[in-house]
Scaffold this motif. Structure first.
Motif, PDB file in Angstrom:
ATOM      1  N   HIS A 217      -6.872   6.989  -4.144  1.00 54.07           N
ATOM      2  CA  HIS A 217      -7.845   6.702  -3.103  1.00 54.07           C
ATOM      3  C   HIS A 217      -9.034   7.625  -3.305  1.00 54.07           C
ATOM      4  O   HIS A 217      -8.870   8.817  -3.576  1.00 54.07           O
TER       5      HIS A 217
ATOM      6  N   ARG B  63      -4.099   8.887   0.084  1.00 54.47           N
ATOM      7  CA  ARG B  63      -3.501   7.742   0.757  1.00 54.47           C
ATOM      8  C   ARG B  63      -2.015   7.747   0.446  1.00 54.47           C
ATOM      9  O   ARG B  63      -1.611   7.913  -0.700  1.00 54.47           O
TER      10      ARG B  63
ATOM     11  N   GLU C  71       1.840   5.796   1.251  1.00 49.01           N
ATOM     12  CA  GLU C  71       2.586   4.640   1.722  1.00 49.01           C
ATOM     13  C   GLU C  71       4.015   5.100   1.963  1.00 49.01           C
ATOM     14  O   GLU C  71       4.520   5.960   1.240  1.00 49.01           O
TER      15      GLU C  71
ATOM     16  N   GLU D  36       1.055   1.848  15.512  1.00 50.93           N
ATOM     17  CA  GLU D  36       0.070   2.605  14.739  1.00 50.93           C
ATOM     18  C   GLU D  36      -0.323   3.896  15.460  1.00 50.93           C
ATOM     19  O   GLU D  36      -0.426   4.956  14.843  1.00 50.93           O
TER      20      GLU D  36
ATOM     21  N   SER E 101      -6.935   9.454   9.027  1.00 50.85           N
ATOM     22  CA  SER E 101      -8.018   8.492   9.187  1.00 50.85           C
ATOM     23  C   SER E 101      -7.463   7.194   9.760  1.00 50.85           C
ATOM     24  O   SER E 101      -6.360   6.766   9.397  1.00 50.85           O
TER      25      SER E 101
ATOM     26  N   HIS F  32      -9.068   4.420   9.243  1.00 46.47           N
ATOM     27  CA  HIS F  32      -9.554   3.407   8.306  1.00 46.47           C
ATOM     28  C   HIS F  32      -8.408   2.877   7.447  1.00 46.47           C
ATOM     29  O   HIS F  32      -7.668   3.649   6.845  1.00 46.47           O
ATOM     30  N   GLU F  33      -8.234   1.574   7.426  1.00 46.87           N
ATOM     31  CA  GLU F  33      -7.189   0.897   6.642  1.00 46.87           C
ATOM     32  C   GLU F  33      -5.774   1.342   7.010  1.00 46.87           C
ATOM     33  O   GLU F  33      -4.860   1.276   6.189  1.00 46.87           O
TER      34      GLU F  33
ATOM     35  N   ARG G 298      -2.172   1.003   8.397  1.00 49.77           N
ATOM     36  CA  ARG G 298      -1.254  -0.128   8.504  1.00 49.77           C
ATOM     37  C   ARG G 298       0.140   0.395   8.816  1.00 49.77           C
ATOM     38  O   ARG G 298       0.612   1.335   8.187  1.00 49.77           O
TER      39      ARG G 298
ATOM     40  N   THR H 108      -4.383   6.840   5.334  1.00 49.79           N
ATOM     41  CA  THR H 108      -5.337   7.659   4.596  1.00 49.79           C
ATOM     42  C   THR H 108      -5.457   9.008   5.299  1.00 49.79           C
ATOM     43  O   THR H 108      -5.618   9.061   6.521  1.00 49.79           O
TER      44      THR H 108
END
Length: 140
Positions: free
Chosen positions: A14, A19, A21, A63, A119, A121-122, A124, A137
């Motif tokens: 990233h 980032r 997962e 989230e 963050s 942003h994005e 999930r 992120t």
């Protein structure tokens, strides 16, 4: 990526940030893997810890609760200088109860940039075909 193991986490490329997962069969275990991914993104921590730290996260969206857990871990790292060796997460009254096993700071090796914030942003975090997965992120 092929077939993933039932439980795990990884860092993914990233731009300028980190980032991670994470995935697991259950929502709470996925959050615990996200904590491991956060810490593993910048430090090598022994697998066990002698001291524990506990906190609760108020009910909210999946989230929001994930972000609250990761924000609390970052806050504790920043203010106490201790890193979790592992995390146990349980669903309690619509929120989470989190127990961290804290590593001895003398046994931690920092190998990357320490995250400063999560963050949105994005972000999930949702069920998938194999259980639950998230992508986050981290600002460094």
């Amino acid at each position: 990526m092929g077939k993933r193991p039932p439980v795990g986490h990884r860092s993914v490329p990233h731009t300028a940030d980190v980032r991670i997962e994470a995935w697991a069969p259950a929502r709470e275990r996925c959050v615990a893997e996200a904590v491991a991914g956060l810490v593993g993104s910048f430090a090598e921590v022994p697998p066990t810890g002698e001291q524990t730290a506990e906190f609760r996260v108020d009910p909210g969206s999946d989230e929001d609760m994930l972000v609250a857990v990761l924000d609390e871990v970052i806050f504790r790292m920043d203010t106490e200088g201790r890193l979790p060796a592992s995390a146990d997460v349980a669903a309690v009254d619509g929120g989470f109860e989190v127990r961290l096993r804290m590593a001895d700071p003398d046994r931690v090796e920092v190998v990357g940039a320490v995250p400063k914030a999560v963050s949105l942003h994005e972000l999930r975090f949702a069920p998938d075909a194999d259980g639950w997965s998230c992508a986050v992120t981290l600002d460094v």
